[in-house]
Design a protein around this motif. Structure first.
Motif, PDB file in Angstrom:
ATOM      1  N   HIS A 103       0.824  -1.209   0.000  1.00  0.00           N
ATOM      2  CA  HIS A 103       0.000   0.000   0.000  1.00  0.00           C
ATOM      3  C   HIS A 103       0.861   1.263   0.000  1.00  0.00           C
ATOM      4  CE1 HIS A 103      -3.920  -2.011   1.632  1.00  0.00           C
ATOM      5  NE2 HIS A 103      -3.701  -2.241   0.356  1.00  0.00           N
ATOM      6  N   GLU A 104       1.977   1.228   0.712  1.00  0.00           N
ATOM      7  CA  GLU A 104       2.846   2.398   0.755  1.00  0.00           C
ATOM      8  C   GLU A 104       3.519   2.628  -0.602  1.00  0.00           C
ATOM      9  OE1 GLU A 104       2.805   4.485   3.318  1.00  0.00           O
ATOM     10  OE2 GLU A 104       1.293   3.091   4.053  1.00  0.00           O
ATOM     11  N   LYS A 105       3.926   1.547  -1.257  1.00  0.00           N
ATOM     12  CA  LYS A 105       4.536   1.684  -2.570  1.00  0.00           C
ATOM     13  C   LYS A 105       3.526   2.205  -3.584  1.00  0.00           C
ATOM     14  CE  LYS A 105       8.116  -1.839  -2.014  1.00  0.00           C
ATOM     15  NZ  LYS A 105       8.668  -3.121  -2.502  1.00  0.00           N
ATOM     16  N   GLU A 106       2.285   1.743  -3.501  1.00  0.00           N
ATOM     17  CA  GLU A 106       1.241   2.242  -4.398  1.00  0.00           C
ATOM     18  C   GLU A 106       0.984   3.726  -4.174  1.00  0.00           C
ATOM     19  OE1 GLU A 106      -1.444  -1.813  -5.076  1.00  0.00           O
ATOM     20  OE2 GLU A 106      -2.111  -0.260  -3.681  1.00  0.00           O
ATOM     21  N   ALA A 107       0.952   4.137  -2.913  1.00  0.00           N
ATOM     22  CA  ALA A 107       0.744   5.551  -2.612  1.00  0.00           C
ATOM     23  C   ALA A 107       1.918   6.388  -3.101  1.00  0.00           C
ATOM     24  CB  ALA A 107       0.538   5.750  -1.106  1.00  0.00           C
ATOM     25  N   ASP A 108       3.122   5.840  -3.028  1.00  0.00           N
ATOM     26  CA  ASP A 108       4.297   6.537  -3.571  1.00  0.00           C
ATOM     27  C   ASP A 108       4.185   6.702  -5.084  1.00  0.00           C
ATOM     28  OD1 ASP A 108       5.573   6.977  -1.191  1.00  0.00           O
ATOM     29  OD2 ASP A 108       7.040   5.376  -1.414  1.00  0.00           O
ATOM     30  N   THR A 109       3.751   5.645  -5.768  1.00  0.00           N
ATOM     31  CA  THR A 109       3.586   5.710  -7.224  1.00  0.00           C
ATOM     32  C   THR A 109       2.547   6.761  -7.594  1.00  0.00           C
ATOM     33  OG1 THR A 109       4.204   3.388  -7.504  1.00  0.00           O
ATOM     34  CG2 THR A 109       2.922   4.409  -9.276  1.00  0.00           C
ATOM     35  N   PHE A 110       1.460   6.774  -6.870  1.00  0.00           N
ATOM     36  CA  PHE A 110       0.409   7.772  -7.106  1.00  0.00           C
ATOM     37  C   PHE A 110       0.975   9.178  -6.926  1.00  0.00           C
ATOM     38  CE2 PHE A 110      -3.161  10.461  -6.111  1.00  0.00           C
ATOM     39  CZ  PHE A 110      -4.227   9.959  -6.842  1.00  0.00           C
ATOM     40  N   ALA A 111       1.706   9.382  -5.845  1.00  0.00           N
ATOM     41  CA  ALA A 111       2.276  10.697  -5.553  1.00  0.00           C
ATOM     42  C   ALA A 111       3.243  11.137  -6.641  1.00  0.00           C
ATOM     43  CB  ALA A 111       2.983  10.668  -4.193  1.00  0.00           C
ATOM     44  N   ALA A 112       4.074  10.216  -7.110  1.00  0.00           N
ATOM     45  CA  ALA A 112       5.056  10.544  -8.144  1.00  0.00           C
ATOM     46  C   ALA A 112       4.379  10.992  -9.427  1.00  0.00           C
ATOM     47  CB  ALA A 112       5.955   9.337  -8.403  1.00  0.00           C
ATOM     48  N   HIS A 113       3.331  10.295  -9.829  1.00  0.00           N
ATOM     49  CA  HIS A 113       2.623  10.648 -11.059  1.00  0.00           C
ATOM     50  C   HIS A 113       1.783  11.910 -10.887  1.00  0.00           C
ATOM     51  CE1 HIS A 113       3.256   7.230 -13.884  1.00  0.00           C
ATOM     52  NE2 HIS A 113       3.681   6.647 -12.775  1.00  0.00           N
ATOM     53  N   LEU A 114       1.316  12.156  -9.679  1.00  0.00           N
ATOM     54  CA  LEU A 114       0.539  13.365  -9.435  1.00  0.00           C
ATOM     55  C   LEU A 114       1.427  14.609  -9.494  1.00  0.00           C
ATOM     56  CD1 LEU A 114      -2.451  14.157  -8.549  1.00  0.00           C
ATOM     57  CD2 LEU A 114      -1.456  14.474  -6.275  1.00  0.00           C
ATOM     58  N   LEU A 115       2.596  14.536  -8.864  1.00  0.00           N
ATOM     59  CA  LEU A 115       3.483  15.692  -8.792  1.00  0.00           C
ATOM     60  C   LEU A 115       4.345  15.849 -10.038  1.00  0.00           C
ATOM     61  CD1 LEU A 115       4.703  15.318  -5.097  1.00  0.00           C
ATOM     62  CD2 LEU A 115       2.916  16.835  -5.962  1.00  0.00           C
ATOM     63  N   LEU A 116       4.607  14.734 -10.728  1.00  0.00           N
ATOM     64  CA  LEU A 116       5.458  14.741 -11.915  1.00  0.00           C
ATOM     65  C   LEU A 116       4.758  13.973 -13.039  1.00  0.00           C
ATOM     66  CD1 LEU A 116       8.529  13.863  -9.768  1.00  0.00           C
ATOM     67  CD2 LEU A 116       8.492  15.930 -11.171  1.00  0.00           C
ATOM     68  N   PRO A 117       3.607  14.451 -13.481  1.00  0.00           N
ATOM     69  CA  PRO A 117       2.854  13.718 -14.509  1.00  0.00           C
ATOM     70  C   PRO A 117       3.655  13.580 -15.798  1.00  0.00           C
ATOM     71  CG  PRO A 117       1.953  15.923 -14.181  1.00  0.00           C
ATOM     72  CD  PRO A 117       2.940  15.708 -13.092  1.00  0.00           C
ATOM     73  N   THR A 118       3.538  12.421 -16.411  1.00  0.00           N
ATOM     74  CA  THR A 118       4.373  12.084 -17.561  1.00  0.00           C
ATOM     75  C   THR A 118       4.314  13.132 -18.665  1.00  0.00           C
ATOM     76  OG1 THR A 118       4.024   9.737 -17.081  1.00  0.00           O
ATOM     77  CG2 THR A 118       4.876  10.296 -19.264  1.00  0.00           C
ATOM     78  N   PHE A 119       3.118  13.576 -19.017  1.00  0.00           N
ATOM     79  CA  PHE A 119       2.973  14.471 -20.172  1.00  0.00           C
ATOM     80  C   PHE A 119       3.543  15.863 -19.913  1.00  0.00           C
ATOM     81  CE2 PHE A 119      -0.788  15.197 -17.654  1.00  0.00           C
ATOM     82  CZ  PHE A 119      -1.129  16.530 -17.850  1.00  0.00           C
ATOM     83  N   ILE A 120       3.802  16.205 -18.659  1.00  0.00           N
ATOM     84  CA  ILE A 120       4.448  17.478 -18.327  1.00  0.00           C
ATOM     85  C   ILE A 120       5.929  17.262 -18.029  1.00  0.00           C
ATOM     86  CG2 ILE A 120       4.463  19.480 -16.788  1.00  0.00           C
ATOM     87  CD1 ILE A 120       1.529  19.002 -16.239  1.00  0.00           C
ATOM     88  N   PHE A 121       6.232  16.186 -17.302  1.00  0.00           N
ATOM     89  CA  PHE A 121       7.602  15.917 -16.858  1.00  0.00           C
ATOM     90  C   PHE A 121       8.515  15.493 -18.002  1.00  0.00           C
ATOM     91  CE2 PHE A 121      10.644  12.738 -15.066  1.00  0.00           C
ATOM     92  CZ  PHE A 121      11.419  13.619 -14.317  1.00  0.00           C
TER      93      PHE A 121
END
Length: 280
Positions: A103-121
């Motif tokens: 669950h913690e790894k999933e929340a980390d993945t969510f956070a990474a994509h939220l703060l650094l979304p692929t189409f912007i990053f």
């Protein structure tokens, strides 16, 4: 929909197209999560939800990138694991990479994509051939993220053959390769004395930029002596070093190596489980 896609869908739905517009508290508010900054002991962040609303309490750290990651992490729990309350002990993805807490790894993945979304990053990072820590710091400043989170997203977008790893004096804590790096390459558990990372951890010698190293200083493979890697390292949390390793193109074409580590992969890159003992 994948965890990352769910996070980025929030960004798309809000019409965000620029790093400066990723207001994580406003995104949380839109998801009915109120963010409160309050000093806590025993944990770095807490999420408590009831019906369709929640409160995310964040321990102030004085480092904006880490605080933003904590908010995004708790928002991940809200979207992915609703119905449970969470007390998260860390606001740094490094600790969860070295654990087995799904669950913690999933929340980390969510956070990474939220703060650094692929189409912007991705367009921001693609301007660099082999991003150095100095260049990653520049990008991290634009997105208000930590250098750790930014380096890990570099791996995630898979546009360069890079491994991000964390070592201390005792050896490897964790490593994360980009998807195109063959499973046949096995990092050494203990640091080689000829690496720049060894020098940083043991004598404090700083690594100013990417420098070439024989691949055999980093990998267990018997044929590593044929290749070179580019290495850069910086000091990180808890007397550790964060490492960038770029593999040369020929390493991506190397054939299957059956004589390395625990032989966990076959020539197709598939996992080989241990054989069960047959009963007689």
């Amino acid at each position: 929909m994948s965890v990352g896609a769910r996070a980025e869908a929030l960004i798309i739905d809000l019409g965000i197209t620029s790093p400066k517009d990723i207001d994580v508290e406003a995104i949380a508010f839109d998801s009915n999560v109120k963010v409160v900054y309050e000093t806590m002991t025993g944990c770095e962040a807490m999420l408590v939800g009831y019906c369709d609303r929640a409160i995310a309490t964040i321990n102030p750290s004085g480092v904006r990138g880490r605080e933003r990651f904590s908010v995004a992490h708790e928002l991940g729990h809200w979207h992915l694991h609703r119905g449970r309350s969470f007390q998260c002990r860390v606001d740094d993805p490094s600790a969860n990479l070295s654990s087995n807490r799904a669950h913690e790894k999933e929340a980390d993945t969510f956070a990474a994509h939220l703060l650094l979304p692929t189409f912007i990053f991705k367009p921001e990072i693609a301007q660099f051939k082999h991003p150095t820590f100095q260049q990653l710091t520049q990008v991290a400043g634009a997105f208000e993220t930590s250098i750790m989170a930014t380096a890990l997203r570099l791996v995630g977008i898979n546009i360069v053959p890079v491994i991000v790893a964390c070592y201390n004096k005792d050896g490897k804590r964790w490593s994360l390769p980009s998807a195109d790096i063959p499973n046949r390459w096995f990092l050494k558990e203990k640091l080689d004395e000829d690496t720049f990372t060894y020098d940083l951890l043991n004598s404090g010698k700083q690594c100013s930029g990417l420098s070439k190293q024989p691949a055999e200083t980093w990998f267990e493979n018997s044929d590593a002596e044929k290749y070179e890697v580019r290495e850069q390292c910086i000091s990180s949390l808890g007397d550790t070093a964060l490492v960038l390793l770029y593999l040369e193109p020929d390493m991506l074409e190397a054939g299957f190596d059956p004589n390395v580590a625990t032989r966990r992969y076959n020539e197709h890159g598939s996992y080989i489980p241990k054989r069960a003992t047959l009963r007689r």
